[in-house]
Design an enzyme around this catalytic site. Structure first.
Site: not given
Ligand code: OSB
Ligand code: MG
Length: 368
Positions: A135, A161, A163, A189, A214, A239, A263, A291
């Site tokens: 990510s 991915k 952001k 995302d 996402e 999510d 998650k 994650g």
């Molecule tokens: O939206 O998936 C998410 C991290 C913290 C809170 C929300 C998200 C995320 C990530 C990182 O996208 C995922 C990771 O590599 O742990």
């Molecule tokens: Mg997410």
């Protein structure tokens, strides 16, 4: 199995690079580590709540409070403990899925350790290694983003991915596609940053052949997700909206998504996470493991979850080096874009005592 004492520990892990999303920028991962002492031995877990209630309504000191003041006393009073019984007992408290997940996982870890079974086998895992992605946070410049993506692709990550947020969406995606080609598995995302009026704009992402988009809209707005899903070719993934198996069924029935990010913390534990997986499978919908910048404890358990058959897309379970120079456990490393599923009993890992001590900021003992 009976609970005799619990240790609640705040740890603080500096991130290798600050992680910026539409929700804010994070430079340090503060986490809560729970260690249970039971009649059958120890159980470990982490709580994935963040410092502030921005990704979800939970926050770390609030999670510690509900664990310390309500959940653990409930467990002390229960006598004989098993993971499903703990889930039922904590069901009487509303909300707080991340706090519940930590407690249930620590109980699960202790009971599986006592029987010698690994979490993957217990959950019904079918894979010994799982494909993983990474990510990538929002950066100040496109060049900086391309540098990061280049580094991760070179490391072997199987999916990127990005952001996104309003003002950082079409252009960075276009730049990544133009630089690295159309065959790189790519997703975006938004962490709820868009509003229903952005549907037309978001359809502009269709030209990039993304695996999925996402969570563009707020968690409770399934209706806008369903409208976007109908208007867009790219699969829509939820999510934040999915906090239980029931939510998953509702979202799928409404056509609000065709992929689910699972998650365990967000849905209240690994048992509910498996039920989300089962609901998705019944609908023929793929899932993948999200994650929360976990320490090695959460990473190990997430690898077990991602070994289930319905996890059809690479997870946000990157190698330790993507997050931390030093973790509380031994590091996980990438081989061929995969991470190995732990096979030792329970979640399959325990903290390294010296690393744990170094990264701990406070410790608290809780007894009946
Ligand atoms: O939206 O998936 C998410 C991290 C913290 C809170 C929300 C998200 C995320 C990530 C990182 O996208 C995922 C990771 O590599 O742990
Ligand atoms: Mg997410």
């Amino acid at each position: 199995m009976k609970l005799s004492a619990a240790e609640l520990r705040f740890v603080s892990l500096p991130l290798v690079t600050p992680f910026r999303t539409s929700l804010g920028t994070q430079a340090v991962r503060n986490a809560l580590v729970l260690r249970l002492e039971t009649s059958l031995g120890e159980g470990w877990a982490e709580c994935v709540a963040d410092d502030e209630p921005s990704y979800s309504p939970e926050y770390l000191t609030g999670a510690a409070d509900v664990i310390r003041r309500l959940f653990l006393p409930k467990l002390f009073a229960m006598g004989e403990l098993d993971p499903a019984g703990v889930a039922v007992a904590l069901d009487g408290f509303r909300g707080h899925p991340m706090a519940k997940s930590a407690v249930e996982t620590a109980v699960l870890d202790a009971s599986l350790r006592a029987t010698g079974m690994c979490l993957s086998t217990y959950l019904g895992g079918v894979r010994r290694r799982v494909p993983v992605g990474v990510s990538v946070g929002i950066t100040d410049t496109i060049d900086e983003l391309l540098g990061l993506v280049d580094r991760y692709l070179t490391a072997g990550y199987l999916r990127i991915k990005l952001k996104i947020e309003p003002g950082w969406d079409i252009e960075p995606v276009r730049a990544v596609r133009e630089t690295f080609g159309s065959s790189v598995p790519l997703t975006v995302d938004a962490n709820t940053a868009y509003r229903p009026g952005d549907i037309r704009h978001l359809r502009g992402l269709d030209e990039f052949g993304l695996l999925l988009v996402e969570q563009p809209f707020p968690p409770e707005d399934l209706h806008s997700h369903a409208r976007l899903a109908a208007a867009m070719e790219t699969p829509l993934c939820l999510d934040e909206s999915i906090t239980s198996a029931r939510d998953a069924a509702t979202a799928l029935r409404q056509g609000a998504c065709s992929v689910i990010n699972i998650k365990p913390g967000r849905v209240g534990g690994y048992l509910e996470a498996r039920r989300v997986h089962d609901v998705a499978q019944a609908h023929g919908v793929p899932v993948w493991c999200g994650g929360m910048l976990e320490t090695g404890l959460g990473r190990a358990a997430n690898l077990a979850l991602a070994s289930l058959p319905g996890f059809q897309l690479p997870g946000d379970i990157s190698a330790t080096a993507r997050y931390y120079t030093q973790d509380i456990t031994e590091p996980f490393s990438l081989a061929d874009g995969h991470l190995e599923v732990p096979t030792a009993p329970g979640i399959g890992i325990t903290p390294d005592p010296a690393s744990l001590a170094r990264l701990t900021t406070s410790t608290e003992w809780i007894t009946p």
